[in-house]
Design a protein around this motif. Sequence first.
Motif, PDB file in Angstrom:
ATOM      1  N   ALA A  23       0.854  -1.179   0.000  1.00 35.20           N
ATOM      2  CA  ALA A  23       0.000   0.000   0.000  1.00 35.20           C
ATOM      3  C   ALA A  23       0.894   1.233   0.000  1.00 35.20           C
ATOM      4  O   ALA A  23       1.867   1.294   0.752  1.00 35.20           O
ATOM      5  CB  ALA A  23      -0.895   0.003   1.236  1.00 35.20           C
ATOM      6  N   PRO A  24       0.619   2.202  -0.853  1.00 36.68           N
ATOM      7  CA  PRO A  24       1.452   3.405  -0.897  1.00 36.68           C
ATOM      8  C   PRO A  24       1.302   4.225   0.388  1.00 36.68           C
ATOM      9  O   PRO A  24       0.307   4.109   1.103  1.00 36.68           O
ATOM     10  CB  PRO A  24       0.913   4.171  -2.102  1.00 36.68           C
ATOM     11  N   ILE A  41       2.630  17.929   7.159  1.00 31.17           N
ATOM     12  CA  ILE A  41       3.405  17.670   5.945  1.00 31.17           C
ATOM     13  C   ILE A  41       2.788  16.449   5.264  1.00 31.17           C
ATOM     14  O   ILE A  41       2.750  15.360   5.844  1.00 31.17           O
ATOM     15  CB  ILE A  41       4.881  17.411   6.286  1.00 31.17           C
ATOM     16  N   ASN A  42       2.309  16.621   4.039  1.00 25.92           N
ATOM     17  CA  ASN A  42       1.678  15.551   3.268  1.00 25.92           C
ATOM     18  C   ASN A  42       2.753  14.625   2.721  1.00 25.92           C
ATOM     19  O   ASN A  42       3.645  15.072   2.004  1.00 25.92           O
ATOM     20  CB  ASN A  42       0.856  16.160   2.135  1.00 25.92           C
ATOM     21  N   VAL A  43       2.678  13.324   3.019  1.00 22.37           N
ATOM     22  CA  VAL A  43       3.698  12.369   2.566  1.00 22.37           C
ATOM     23  C   VAL A  43       3.316  11.658   1.274  1.00 22.37           C
ATOM     24  O   VAL A  43       4.074  10.822   0.791  1.00 22.37           O
ATOM     25  CB  VAL A  43       4.014  11.331   3.664  1.00 22.37           C
ATOM     26  N   GLU A  44       2.156  11.967   0.703  1.00 25.90           N
ATOM     27  CA  GLU A  44       1.681  11.257  -0.484  1.00 25.90           C
ATOM     28  C   GLU A  44       2.397  11.663  -1.766  1.00 25.90           C
ATOM     29  O   GLU A  44       2.219  11.023  -2.788  1.00 25.90           O
ATOM     30  CB  GLU A  44       0.176  11.482  -0.661  1.00 25.90           C
ATOM     31  N   VAL A  45       3.184  12.700  -1.729  1.00 25.60           N
ATOM     32  CA  VAL A  45       3.839  13.218  -2.930  1.00 25.60           C
ATOM     33  C   VAL A  45       5.160  12.493  -3.177  1.00 25.60           C
ATOM     34  O   VAL A  45       5.663  11.778  -2.306  1.00 25.60           O
ATOM     35  CB  VAL A  45       4.068  14.739  -2.798  1.00 25.60           C
ATOM     36  N   ASP A  46       5.741  12.681  -4.372  1.00 27.66           N
ATOM     37  CA  ASP A  46       7.011  12.010  -4.665  1.00 27.66           C
ATOM     38  C   ASP A  46       8.125  12.582  -3.790  1.00 27.66           C
ATOM     39  O   ASP A  46       7.977  13.626  -3.156  1.00 27.66           O
ATOM     40  CB  ASP A  46       7.362  12.086  -6.152  1.00 27.66           C
ATOM     41  N   GLY A  80      13.707   0.864  -4.140  1.00 27.31           N
ATOM     42  CA  GLY A  80      12.870   0.682  -2.959  1.00 27.31           C
ATOM     43  C   GLY A  80      11.832   1.782  -2.873  1.00 27.31           C
ATOM     44  O   GLY A  80      11.905   2.798  -3.561  1.00 27.31           O
ATOM     45  N   HIS A  81      10.839   1.569  -2.013  1.00 25.25           N
ATOM     46  CA  HIS A  81       9.748   2.528  -1.860  1.00 25.25           C
ATOM     47  C   HIS A  81      10.021   3.544  -0.750  1.00 25.25           C
ATOM     48  O   HIS A  81       9.227   4.439  -0.532  1.00 25.25           O
ATOM     49  CB  HIS A  81       8.439   1.790  -1.569  1.00 25.25           C
ATOM     50  N   GLY A 112       0.225   3.011   5.285  1.00 25.84           N
ATOM     51  CA  GLY A 112       0.769   2.344   4.105  1.00 25.84           C
ATOM     52  C   GLY A 112       1.581   1.159   4.575  1.00 25.84           C
ATOM     53  O   GLY A 112       1.838   0.992   5.772  1.00 25.84           O
ATOM     54  N   SER A 113       1.998   0.313   3.645  1.00 27.91           N
ATOM     55  CA  SER A 113       2.787  -0.857   4.013  1.00 27.91           C
ATOM     56  C   SER A 113       4.058  -0.437   4.724  1.00 27.91           C
ATOM     57  O   SER A 113       4.837   0.350   4.197  1.00 27.91           O
ATOM     58  CB  SER A 113       3.139  -1.675   2.764  1.00 27.91           C
ATOM     59  N   SER A 114       4.248  -0.957   5.923  1.00 29.74           N
ATOM     60  CA  SER A 114       5.451  -0.691   6.731  1.00 29.74           C
ATOM     61  C   SER A 114       5.700   0.798   6.948  1.00 29.74           C
ATOM     62  O   SER A 114       6.843   1.231   7.057  1.00 29.74           O
ATOM     63  CB  SER A 114       6.681  -1.337   6.085  1.00 29.74           C
ATOM     64  N   ALA A 115       4.651   1.594   7.031  1.00 33.81           N
ATOM     65  CA  ALA A 115       4.797   3.042   7.221  1.00 33.81           C
ATOM     66  C   ALA A 115       5.424   3.342   8.574  1.00 33.81           C
ATOM     67  O   ALA A 115       5.004   2.820   9.601  1.00 33.81           O
ATOM     68  CB  ALA A 115       3.444   3.741   7.112  1.00 33.81           C
TER      69      ALA A 115
END
Length: 123
Positions: A23-24, A41-46, A80-81, A112-115
């Motif tokens: 999951a992102p 701070i929004n973490v959804e951006v690149d 890696g993500h 998200g996965s392993s957030a």
Amino acid sequence: TPEKSGLEGARIVDVTSVVDGDAPLSGTMKLSFRESITQPINVEVDGTYLANNIDAALEALDTIQQEGVSVSKIDLANGGHEKIFRIEFEGNGVGGNVEPLVIVPDYFHVIGSSADAFVLTDG
């Protein structure tokens, strides 16, 4: 979580995965420096855009002067993500060895996965 409150008798609830995978990251977090707290701070951006957002959020604090911090994205050799950043304090007001940034636990709303988020310091 399946809804099962209205079931009577021998009922079965099947839970299946629609898509397996990672999951992102999504959500927001706040950082603190010298007891001043950033805006969310929004973490959804690149990663590059997130580095700019972290930089701007930190420089908006009254405990860091303009151009007093530099945030750069770190790329891992094998990909890696992960979103990894180097944050360096610069200038007369905050340069040198300073107390570490703090990820404010009450405002860490990242999923998200392993957030996770953590701060590593060099001293």
